[in-house]
Enzyme design. Structure first.
Site, short mmCIF file in Angstrom:
data_model
loop_
_atom_site.label_atom_id
_atom_site.label_comp_id
_atom_site.label_asym_id
_atom_site.label_seq_id
_atom_site.Cartn_x
_atom_site.Cartn_y
_atom_site.Cartn_z
N ASP A 84 0.92 -0.78 0.11
CA ASP A 84 0.20 -0.24 -0.46
C ASP A 84 0.84 1.37 0.43
O ASP A 84 1.81 1.35 0.93
CB ASP A 84 -0.39 0.45 0.98
N HIS A 136 4.91 -7.38 0.36
CA HIS A 136 4.49 -8.84 0.15
C HIS A 136 5.33 -9.07 -2.06
O HIS A 136 6.25 -8.21 -1.99
CB HIS A 136 2.89 -9.11 -0.67
N SER A 177 8.14 3.48 5.33
CA SER A 177 9.81 3.96 4.67
C SER A 177 9.48 3.37 2.70
O SER A 177 8.17 4.52 3.07
CB SER A 177 10.36 2.99 4.98
#
Length: 280
Positions: A88, A145, A248
């Site tokens: 995200d 992921h 980050s």
């Protein structure tokens, strides 16, 4: 105010000390105080707790456990695409690697060799390839992921600075993502190699991977490498591969003619993990 002037204080503040302190505070289990901080953070940044596997703010014993919270099953369905978005966040930049140069922001680029810690043989595999730099803001889900299937071959910890990685800093600090502390994860699959780089930043307490656990701290001040035998670590598209403790940036590298980004990708576009990123 120019971006260079805006980031000037970052050259002066004790970024390492602030990061160590933030890491200790984020891991502290302080009962009601911890709950109060989490509650303030959720309100301040508009965190959507409804999609968390555990939406009960008071049940998180530390800020780190809240920050790296898993999502409900099905909260991030995987697109039917060759490559999916691994996080995200928002697109910082993406596109063609110009020979060995990765575009950071107007007037700034850095080399693939610098990003991966000076290994020119590794960097050469991405000559004229594709890159994507994805920024995770404080409100985002902070697990990372796999964009595609991959077999881990190497991991490289590279010490560095701890500048912020927000858009203003990206425009104001030359070579930002090749200057900051980072962890380079080298994978391969039937289509060849690819790299996922986890870039640290001010108050990013640590970075971790699913196969190694927490990588930093400690911060040894020198490059460390790990090699992995064939089949030792194999992950499928969409599997979790790592996480940030206080957010980050991820920088991905792909070889030439390997990936075509989806047409609706553009800098600053918001992203959700699992949506289509590109095709072969």
């Amino acid at each position: 105010m120019s971006d260079r002037l805006a980031v000037l204080p970052q050259y002066l503040i004790p970024k390492q000390a602030l990061t160590v302190l933030a890491g200790k505070l984020a891991s502290a289990k302080a009962g009601g105080l911890t709950t109060g901080v989490i509650r303030w953070f959720v309100k301040r940044y508009g965190v959507n707790m409804a999609e968390a596997a555990n939406p009960d703010i008071a049940s998180y014993p530390s800020f780190n456990e809240f920050f790296t919270r898993p999502l409900k099953k099905g909260a991030r369905p995987l697109a039917k695409a060759d490559y999916i978005c691994p996080v995200d966040g928002a697109i910082s930049q993406f596109g063609r690697i110009q020979r060995d140069q990765i575009f950071q922001a107007k007037g700034h680029s850095y080399s693939t060799a610098a990003l991966v810690g000076g290994d020119r043989d590794l960097a050469l595999q991405f000559h004229d390839g594709e890159f994507a730099t994805l920024y995770l803001s404080p409100r985002d889900y902070h697990r990372i992921h796999m964009p595609c299937d991959g077999r881990l071959t190497r991991m490289i910890y590279i010490p560095g600075a701890l500048f912020s990685v927000n858009p203003t800093t990206a425009r104001g600090v030359p070579g930002l993502f090749a200057r900051n502390e980072r962890v380079v994860c080298v994978f391969e699959n039937d289509d060849g190699p690819f790299v996922l780089t986890l870039v640290g930043a001010t108050i990013v307490g640590s970075m971790a991977t699913v196969w190694h656990g927490q990588i930093n701290p400690p911060r040894p001040g020198k490059i460390k490498e790990w090699d992995y035998a064939a089949g030792e670590v194999t992950l499928k598209k969409g599997d979790e591969m790592g996480r940030f403790l206080l957010g980050s940036t991820v920088v991905m590298l792909f070889p030439k003619s390997r990936l075509k980004f989806t047409p609706d990708w553009a800098p600053a576009r918001p992203l959700r993990m699992g949506e289509a990123m590109g095709r072969r």
